[in-house]
Design a protein around this motif. Structure first.
Motif, PDB file in Angstrom:
ATOM      1  N   MET A   1     -14.159  38.605  63.213  1.00 36.66           N
ATOM      2  CA  MET A   1     -13.101  39.063  64.077  1.00 36.66           C
ATOM      3  C   MET A   1     -11.856  39.342  63.244  1.00 36.66           C
ATOM      4  O   MET A   1     -11.427  38.521  62.467  1.00 36.66           O
ATOM      5  CB  MET A   1     -12.793  38.002  65.122  1.00 36.66           C
ATOM      6  N   GLU A   2     -11.304  40.524  63.393  1.00 35.57           N
ATOM      7  CA  GLU A   2     -10.102  40.891  62.641  1.00 35.57           C
ATOM      8  C   GLU A   2      -8.855  40.402  63.358  1.00 35.57           C
ATOM      9  O   GLU A   2      -8.719  40.517  64.559  1.00 35.57           O
ATOM     10  CB  GLU A   2     -10.016  42.406  62.488  1.00 35.57           C
ATOM     11  N   LYS A   3      -7.930  39.847  62.604  1.00 35.56           N
ATOM     12  CA  LYS A   3      -6.622  39.442  63.109  1.00 35.56           C
ATOM     13  C   LYS A   3      -5.629  40.540  62.768  1.00 35.56           C
ATOM     14  O   LYS A   3      -5.708  41.149  61.703  1.00 35.56           O
ATOM     15  CB  LYS A   3      -6.168  38.134  62.458  1.00 35.56           C
ATOM     16  N   ILE A   4      -4.696  40.789  63.655  1.00 37.27           N
ATOM     17  CA  ILE A   4      -3.654  41.786  63.412  1.00 37.27           C
ATOM     18  C   ILE A   4      -2.305  41.088  63.535  1.00 37.27           C
ATOM     19  O   ILE A   4      -2.038  40.413  64.533  1.00 37.27           O
ATOM     20  CB  ILE A   4      -3.739  42.954  64.408  1.00 37.27           C
ATOM     21  N   VAL A   5      -1.473  41.234  62.509  1.00 41.31           N
ATOM     22  CA  VAL A   5      -0.140  40.641  62.485  1.00 41.31           C
ATOM     23  C   VAL A   5       0.882  41.753  62.289  1.00 41.31           C
ATOM     24  O   VAL A   5       0.678  42.656  61.485  1.00 41.31           O
ATOM     25  CB  VAL A   5      -0.024  39.591  61.350  1.00 41.31           C
ATOM     26  N   HIS A   6       1.969  41.679  63.059  1.00 44.88           N
ATOM     27  CA  HIS A   6       3.073  42.625  62.915  1.00 44.88           C
ATOM     28  C   HIS A   6       4.293  41.875  62.396  1.00 44.88           C
ATOM     29  O   HIS A   6       4.658  40.830  62.929  1.00 44.88           O
ATOM     30  CB  HIS A   6       3.422  43.275  64.259  1.00 44.88           C
ATOM     31  N   VAL A   7       4.915  42.401  61.340  1.00 43.17           N
ATOM     32  CA  VAL A   7       6.155  41.843  60.803  1.00 43.17           C
ATOM     33  C   VAL A   7       7.247  42.839  61.181  1.00 43.17           C
ATOM     34  O   VAL A   7       7.276  43.966  60.685  1.00 43.17           O
ATOM     35  CB  VAL A   7       6.076  41.655  59.274  1.00 43.17           C
ATOM     36  N   ARG A   8       8.126  42.408  62.114  1.00 42.08           N
ATOM     37  CA  ARG A   8       9.115  43.318  62.689  1.00 42.08           C
ATOM     38  C   ARG A   8      10.530  42.793  62.492  1.00 42.08           C
ATOM     39  O   ARG A   8      10.763  41.591  62.613  1.00 42.08           O
ATOM     40  CB  ARG A   8       8.873  43.467  64.195  1.00 42.08           C
ATOM     41  N   PRO A   9      11.499  43.683  62.235  1.00 44.84           N
ATOM     42  CA  PRO A   9      12.899  43.258  62.177  1.00 44.84           C
ATOM     43  C   PRO A   9      13.418  43.033  63.595  1.00 44.84           C
ATOM     44  O   PRO A   9      13.117  43.808  64.494  1.00 44.84           O
ATOM     45  CB  PRO A   9      13.610  44.432  61.508  1.00 44.84           C
ATOM     46  N   LEU A  10      14.171  41.953  63.778  1.00 37.53           N
ATOM     47  CA  LEU A  10      14.705  41.640  65.107  1.00 37.53           C
ATOM     48  C   LEU A  10      16.097  42.204  65.341  1.00 37.53           C
ATOM     49  O   LEU A  10      16.482  42.467  66.467  1.00 37.53           O
ATOM     50  CB  LEU A  10      14.735  40.117  65.305  1.00 37.53           C
ATOM     51  N   ASP A  11      16.867  42.390  64.282  1.00 36.10           N
ATOM     52  CA  ASP A  11      18.257  42.834  64.446  1.00 36.10           C
ATOM     53  C   ASP A  11      18.468  44.260  63.932  1.00 36.10           C
ATOM     54  O   ASP A  11      19.486  44.588  63.357  1.00 36.10           O
ATOM     55  CB  ASP A  11      19.223  41.858  63.770  1.00 36.10           C
ATOM     56  N   ASP A  12      17.503  45.120  64.190  1.00 33.58           N
ATOM     57  CA  ASP A  12      17.575  46.512  63.743  1.00 33.58           C
ATOM     58  C   ASP A  12      18.314  47.358  64.781  1.00 33.58           C
ATOM     59  O   ASP A  12      18.610  46.906  65.886  1.00 33.58           O
ATOM     60  CB  ASP A  12      16.161  47.058  63.520  1.00 33.58           C
ATOM     61  N   ALA A  13      18.590  48.597  64.440  1.00 36.01           N
ATOM     62  CA  ALA A  13      19.276  49.522  65.337  1.00 36.01           C
ATOM     63  C   ALA A  13      18.383  49.910  66.518  1.00 36.01           C
ATOM     64  O   ALA A  13      18.888  50.341  67.562  1.00 36.01           O
ATOM     65  CB  ALA A  13      19.698  50.769  64.565  1.00 36.01           C
ATOM     66  N   ILE A  14      17.074  49.781  66.374  1.00 36.22           N
ATOM     67  CA  ILE A  14      16.135  50.103  67.450  1.00 36.22           C
ATOM     68  C   ILE A  14      15.231  48.901  67.689  1.00 36.22           C
ATOM     69  O   ILE A  14      15.090  48.029  66.836  1.00 36.22           O
ATOM     70  CB  ILE A  14      15.251  51.327  67.102  1.00 36.22           C
ATOM     71  N   GLY A  15      14.609  48.862  68.842  1.00 35.16           N
ATOM     72  CA  GLY A  15      13.600  47.855  69.115  1.00 35.16           C
ATOM     73  C   GLY A  15      12.264  48.314  68.549  1.00 35.16           C
ATOM     74  O   GLY A  15      11.960  49.511  68.569  1.00 35.16           O
ATOM     75  N   HIS A  16      11.486  47.407  68.021  1.00 33.87           N
ATOM     76  CA  HIS A  16      10.198  47.753  67.425  1.00 33.87           C
ATOM     77  C   HIS A  16       9.068  47.266  68.319  1.00 33.87           C
ATOM     78  O   HIS A  16       9.024  46.094  68.688  1.00 33.87           O
ATOM     79  CB  HIS A  16      10.068  47.123  66.035  1.00 33.87           C
ATOM     80  N   GLU A  17       8.159  48.184  68.674  1.00 38.02           N
ATOM     81  CA  GLU A  17       6.996  47.834  69.479  1.00 38.02           C
ATOM     82  C   GLU A  17       6.001  47.064  68.617  1.00 38.02           C
ATOM     83  O   GLU A  17       5.884  47.328  67.429  1.00 38.02           O
ATOM     84  CB  GLU A  17       6.294  49.091  69.973  1.00 38.02           C
ATOM     85  N   GLU A  18       5.270  46.159  69.242  1.00 40.27           N
ATOM     86  CA  GLU A  18       4.208  45.450  68.521  1.00 40.27           C
ATOM     87  C   GLU A  18       2.968  46.339  68.539  1.00 40.27           C
ATOM     88  O   GLU A  18       1.970  46.062  69.195  1.00 40.27           O
ATOM     89  CB  GLU A  18       3.927  44.109  69.198  1.00 40.27           C
ATOM     90  N   SER A  19       3.068  47.454  67.811  1.00 40.95           N
ATOM     91  CA  SER A  19       2.020  48.461  67.811  1.00 40.95           C
ATOM     92  C   SER A  19       2.054  49.220  66.492  1.00 40.95           C
ATOM     93  O   SER A  19       3.110  49.382  65.892  1.00 40.95           O
ATOM     94  CB  SER A  19       2.256  49.436  68.970  1.00 40.95           C
ATOM     95  N   VAL A  40     -10.638  40.716  56.810  1.00 40.62           N
ATOM     96  CA  VAL A  40     -10.496  39.743  57.892  1.00 40.62           C
ATOM     97  C   VAL A  40      -9.281  40.015  58.770  1.00 40.62           C
ATOM     98  O   VAL A  40      -9.114  39.378  59.804  1.00 40.62           O
ATOM     99  CB  VAL A  40     -10.431  38.298  57.348  1.00 40.62           C
ATOM    100  N   GLY A  41      -8.441  40.955  58.359  1.00 43.49           N
ATOM    101  CA  GLY A  41      -7.275  41.265  59.165  1.00 43.49           C
ATOM    102  C   GLY A  41      -6.427  42.366  58.579  1.00 43.49           C
ATOM    103  O   GLY A  41      -6.732  42.900  57.509  1.00 43.49           O
ATOM    104  N   VAL A  42      -5.376  42.703  59.309  1.00 45.95           N
ATOM    105  CA  VAL A  42      -4.438  43.746  58.890  1.00 45.95           C
ATOM    106  C   VAL A  42      -3.022  43.258  59.172  1.00 45.95           C
ATOM    107  O   VAL A  42      -2.753  42.695  60.232  1.00 45.95           O
ATOM    108  CB  VAL A  42      -4.677  45.072  59.647  1.00 45.95           C
ATOM    109  N   ILE A  43      -2.129  43.453  58.213  1.00 43.82           N
ATOM    110  CA  ILE A  43      -0.714  43.163  58.402  1.00 43.82           C
ATOM    111  C   ILE A  43       0.021  44.490  58.475  1.00 43.82           C
ATOM    112  O   ILE A  43      -0.054  45.313  57.556  1.00 43.82           O
ATOM    113  CB  ILE A  43      -0.146  42.311  57.247  1.00 43.82           C
ATOM    114  N   PHE A  44       0.716  44.718  59.596  1.00 45.53           N
ATOM    115  CA  PHE A  44       1.537  45.908  59.760  1.00 45.53           C
ATOM    116  C   PHE A  44       2.983  45.520  59.496  1.00 45.53           C
ATOM    117  O   PHE A  44       3.548  44.679  60.198  1.00 45.53           O
ATOM    118  CB  PHE A  44       1.407  46.492  61.172  1.00 45.53           C
TER     119      PHE A  44
END
Length: 60
Positions: A1-19, A40-44
């Motif tokens: 089973m592949e795990k998918i992790v998103h590393v997103r900035p929280l205080d950016d000028a735009i909101g980032h979708e978990e996609s 085993v997974g992907v880091i976006f």
């Protein structure tokens, strides 16, 4: 089973979708098991439009 992790900035000028279709065009990096060479997974990693100090990693 592949795990998918998103590393997103929280205080950016735009909101980032978990996609992988987020407007910032996140890049995906495969994570492999060194013993079996299986993926085993992907880091976006999302791209900040301005320098950010707060980031969040979340599993989808």
């Amino acid at each position: 089973m592949e795990k998918i992790v998103h590393v997103r900035p929280l205080d950016d000028a735009i909101g980032h979708e978990e996609s992988h279709d987020c407007m910032c065009g996140p890049t995906g990096q495969g994570v492999h098991n060194s013993a079996t060479s299986r993926m085993v997974g992907v880091i976006f990693h999302h791209h900040a439009l301005r320098p950010c100090h707060e980031w969040e990693a979340s599993q989808a």
